[in-house]
Write an enzyme that holds these catalytic residues in place. Structure first.
Site, PDB file in Angstrom:
ATOM      1  N   GLU A 319      39.847  -1.524  51.445  1.00  0.00           N
ATOM      2  CA  GLU A 319      39.484  -2.334  52.601  1.00  0.00           C
ATOM      3  C   GLU A 319      38.039  -2.793  52.512  1.00  0.00           C
ATOM      4  OE1 GLU A 319      42.098  -0.796  56.437  1.00  0.00           O
ATOM      5  OE2 GLU A 319      40.055  -0.049  56.164  1.00  0.00           O
ATOM      6  N   CYS A 320      37.790  -4.077  52.620  1.00  0.00           N
ATOM      7  CA  CYS A 320      36.457  -4.654  52.773  1.00  0.00           C
ATOM      8  C   CYS A 320      35.491  -4.131  51.717  1.00  0.00           C
ATOM      9  CB  CYS A 320      35.942  -4.419  54.189  1.00  0.00           C
ATOM     10  SG  CYS A 320      34.597  -5.528  54.674  1.00  0.00           S
ATOM     11  N   GLY A 321      34.591  -3.203  52.061  1.00  0.00           N
ATOM     12  CA  GLY A 321      33.693  -2.641  51.063  1.00  0.00           C
ATOM     13  C   GLY A 321      34.438  -1.989  49.923  1.00  0.00           C
ATOM     14  N   SER A 410      41.857  -6.145  50.658  1.00  0.00           N
ATOM     15  CA  SER A 410      41.565  -7.213  51.604  1.00  0.00           C
ATOM     16  C   SER A 410      40.281  -6.903  52.355  1.00  0.00           C
ATOM     17  CB  SER A 410      42.715  -7.369  52.605  1.00  0.00           C
ATOM     18  OG  SER A 410      42.431  -8.383  53.557  1.00  0.00           O
TER      19      SER A 410
END
Length: 432
Positions: A319-321, A410
Site C-alpha cells: 500500500e502506498c509507501g 496501489s
C-alpha cells in the site's frame, strides 16, 4: 455514562490535535478514564493521541467505517470511560461525510478549537457561524495560542453565551510536522514531557466539563456485525513490515486479520530484517520510505527475502509507501534516485505538491473495499492497471491497482473491515 465531545475547528491548523492531546493527558492525570477516536482516515494523529490517552485509538467515519460500526465503537468506549474525545478532521463542515455529520448522527456536542492568536472579538462571529451553519450542538470553545488572561477574557466576552471552557497559551515548543502531517509519536524526542507540558499549560474553567451532558449511545441499536462463516486466514502467517518507514497501520486492519484467523509476524526493513521464514503472505503498509530511501536501498537482506517470497508465489500486498518500496527506484525529495526491491516495474518520484487526497473504494469481486488515498509522490510505470478504485462521492476514476505475479500494489489505503472477504483473497492469492 460518559461525557462525549467531538473536537473540531474552522479549518486544519487550528490546533485540534494539540488541544485534544492536552485535554486527554490532563483528564487522564486527574484519574479519569479517557478514550479517544480520530475522525476520518488518519495514521499519524492516532499515534500521538494514544500516547496522550494511554488507550488504543480507532478511526470513525460514517462512510469508510460505517454508521452502525461507529455507533457500536463509541457506545462500547462510553461504557468503559468517563470521557470520550473524538478529534475531527479538517474543518467542521469539510468533507462528505464531515465531522459535523458524525456529531449530528449521534447527538454528540462539539467542542471548538479556535486559534485566537490574531483575533479577539471576531472569535465570536466565527464561533456563532460554525454553530449555526449546520447547525451543531455546541458544547463550548477552547481557545488556542492565547496571548494572556486579558486576551482570553476578550475572547470569552465575544462569544455571546457560548462558554469558553478553556484556553492554551502560545507554545514555545509545538508538535513537529512534515509533508504528510505531524511526526510519528516515536520520532518526537521527549514526547511525554511535551504532552505533560501542554496539559499543565491548559487553562480549564472550574466547571469546564460539568455542563456537558453525559451521553450513552445504545450499541444494540446497531445490528451486530455478521461473523464470517469461516476463518479464511486460519493457519496463515502474515508478515508485516513495521518500523518508521512502514508505520501507517490501522489497528482495525490488524484486528480484522486476526479475527479471520491470521497470525501476525512483524519485521523491519530499516533494520534489514528478513521476511519471516514462516510467512504465508506479506503486507507492506504505507509510511515514509522516502525519508529512509538510502537505508532501504542499501539493506539487502529484506529485499532479497522479499524477492524470494514473491518468486515463490507468496501473496504480497503493498500500500502506498509499500508500493514505492517495491518499485524499481524511489526518487527522494532531494532528487536522489535509489534502487528499491524491483517487484513492480516503474519509478516512484517524490514531488512538492500533493498528488491525491480523499476517500475511495475499490470494487472487488468479493465486494466494495473502502479506504482512502493521500500521497505526494507519483508513480511512473509501463505496467497496465489491473483495476481502479473510485473516488467518493464523485464516483470518478481513482487510484490504479497493479498486479505483478503474486503482488498487488496501489496508492489506495484499504480499510480492511469494510470487506474482509476481499482482504482474505488478497492474502491467500485469490482474485480480489
Amino acid at each position: 455514562m460518559a461525557k462525549i465531545m467531538l473536537v473540531s475547528a474552522i479549518a486544519s491548523g487550528q490546533g485540534k490535535t494539540t488541544l485534544t492531546a492536552a485535554l486527554a493527558r490532563r483528564l487522564r492525570r486527574e484519574g479519569k478514564r479517557v478514550r479517544v477516536f480520530k475522525t476520518g482516515p488518519d495514521f499519524l494523529d492516532p499515534m500521538l493521541l494514544e500516547r496522550a490517552s494511554g488507550a488504543p485509538v480507532y478511526q470513525l467515519d460514517l462512510w469508510m467505517v460505517g454508521e452502525a460500526v461507529c455507533r457500536r465503537m463509541i457506545a462500547d468506549a462510553a461504557r468503559d470511560a468517563d470521557v470520550v474525545l473524538i478529534e475531527g478532521v479538517m474543518g467542521l463542515y469539510d468533507g462528505q461525510p464531515s465531522s459535523a455529520d458524525l456529531a449530528n448522527a449521534f447527538g454528540i456536542p462539539v467542542l471548538l478549537a479556535l486559534d485566537a492568536s490574531a483575533m479577539a472579538q471576531t472569535a465570536g462571529a466565527l464561533v456563532l457561524g460554525l454553530r449555526d451553519y449546520g447547525p451543531v450542538r455546541l458544547a463550548g470553545v477552547i481557545a488556542n495560542r492565547v496571548g494572556g488572561e486579558g486576551h482570553a477574557r476578550m475572547v470569552a466576552d465575544a462569544l455571546r453565551g457560548v462558554q469558553l471552557l478553556g484556553h492554551l497559551p502560545r507554545q514555545e515548543r509545538s508538535l513537529p510536522e512534515r509533508h504528510l502531517g505531524i511526526h510519528q509519536a516515536d520520532e518526537v524526542a521527549g514526547l511525554d514531557g511535551l504532552l505533560d507540558g501542554l496539559a499543565d499549560a491548559l487553562h480549564l474553567s472550574q466547571d469546564a466539563l460539568d455542563g456537558i451532558t453525559e451521553i450513552m449511545l445504545d450499541a444494540t441499536a446497531a445490528p451486530p456485525s455478521e461473523p464470517m462463516p469461516h476463518a479464511p486466514l486460519r493457519g496463515k502467517t502474515i508478515a508485516i513490515a513495521r518500523d518508521a518507514a512502514f508505520a501507517f497501520l490501522y489497528r482495525a486492519n490488524l484486528d480484522c486479520l486476526e479475527a479471520m484467523g491470521a497470525s501476525l509476524a512483524y519485521f523491519s526493513p530499516l533494520r534489514d530484517e528478513p521476511v519471516p521464514a514462516q510467512a504465508d503472505a506479506v503486507y507492506l503498509p504505507g509510511g515514509y520510505p522516502e525519508l529512509h530511501a538510502r537505508t532501504l536501498s542499501h539493506n539487502r537482506r529484506w529485499q532479497t527475502t522479499l524477492r524470494v517470497a514473491h518468486a515463490a508465489g507468496l501473496p504480497v500486498y503493498a500500500e502506498c509507501g509499500g508500493m514505492m518500496a517495491v518499485a524499481d527506484t524511489l526518487t527522494d525529495t532531494e532528487g536522489r534516485e535509489w534502487p528499491m526491491a524491483g517487484l513492480l516495474p516503474g519509478k516512484a518520484i517524490m514531488q512538492q505538491r500533493l498528488a491525491a487526497l480523499g476517500l475511495q473504494a475499490w470494487g472487488t469481486g468479493a465486494g466494495e473495499l473502502r479506504g482512502h488515498t493521500f500521497h505526494y509522490s507519483r508513480f511512473d510505470t509501463p505496467a497496465a492497471p489491473h483495476a481502479h478504485a473510485r473516488r467518493h462521492p464523485a464516483g470518478t476514476e481513482g487510484e490504479a491497482v497493479y498486479r505483478a505475479g503474486s503482488l498487488t500494489a496501489s496508492y489506495f489505503h484499504a480499510w480492511f473491515p469494510s470487506c474482509p472477504e476481499a482482504v482474505a483473497r488478497l492474502f491467500t492469492g485469490g482474485e480480489a
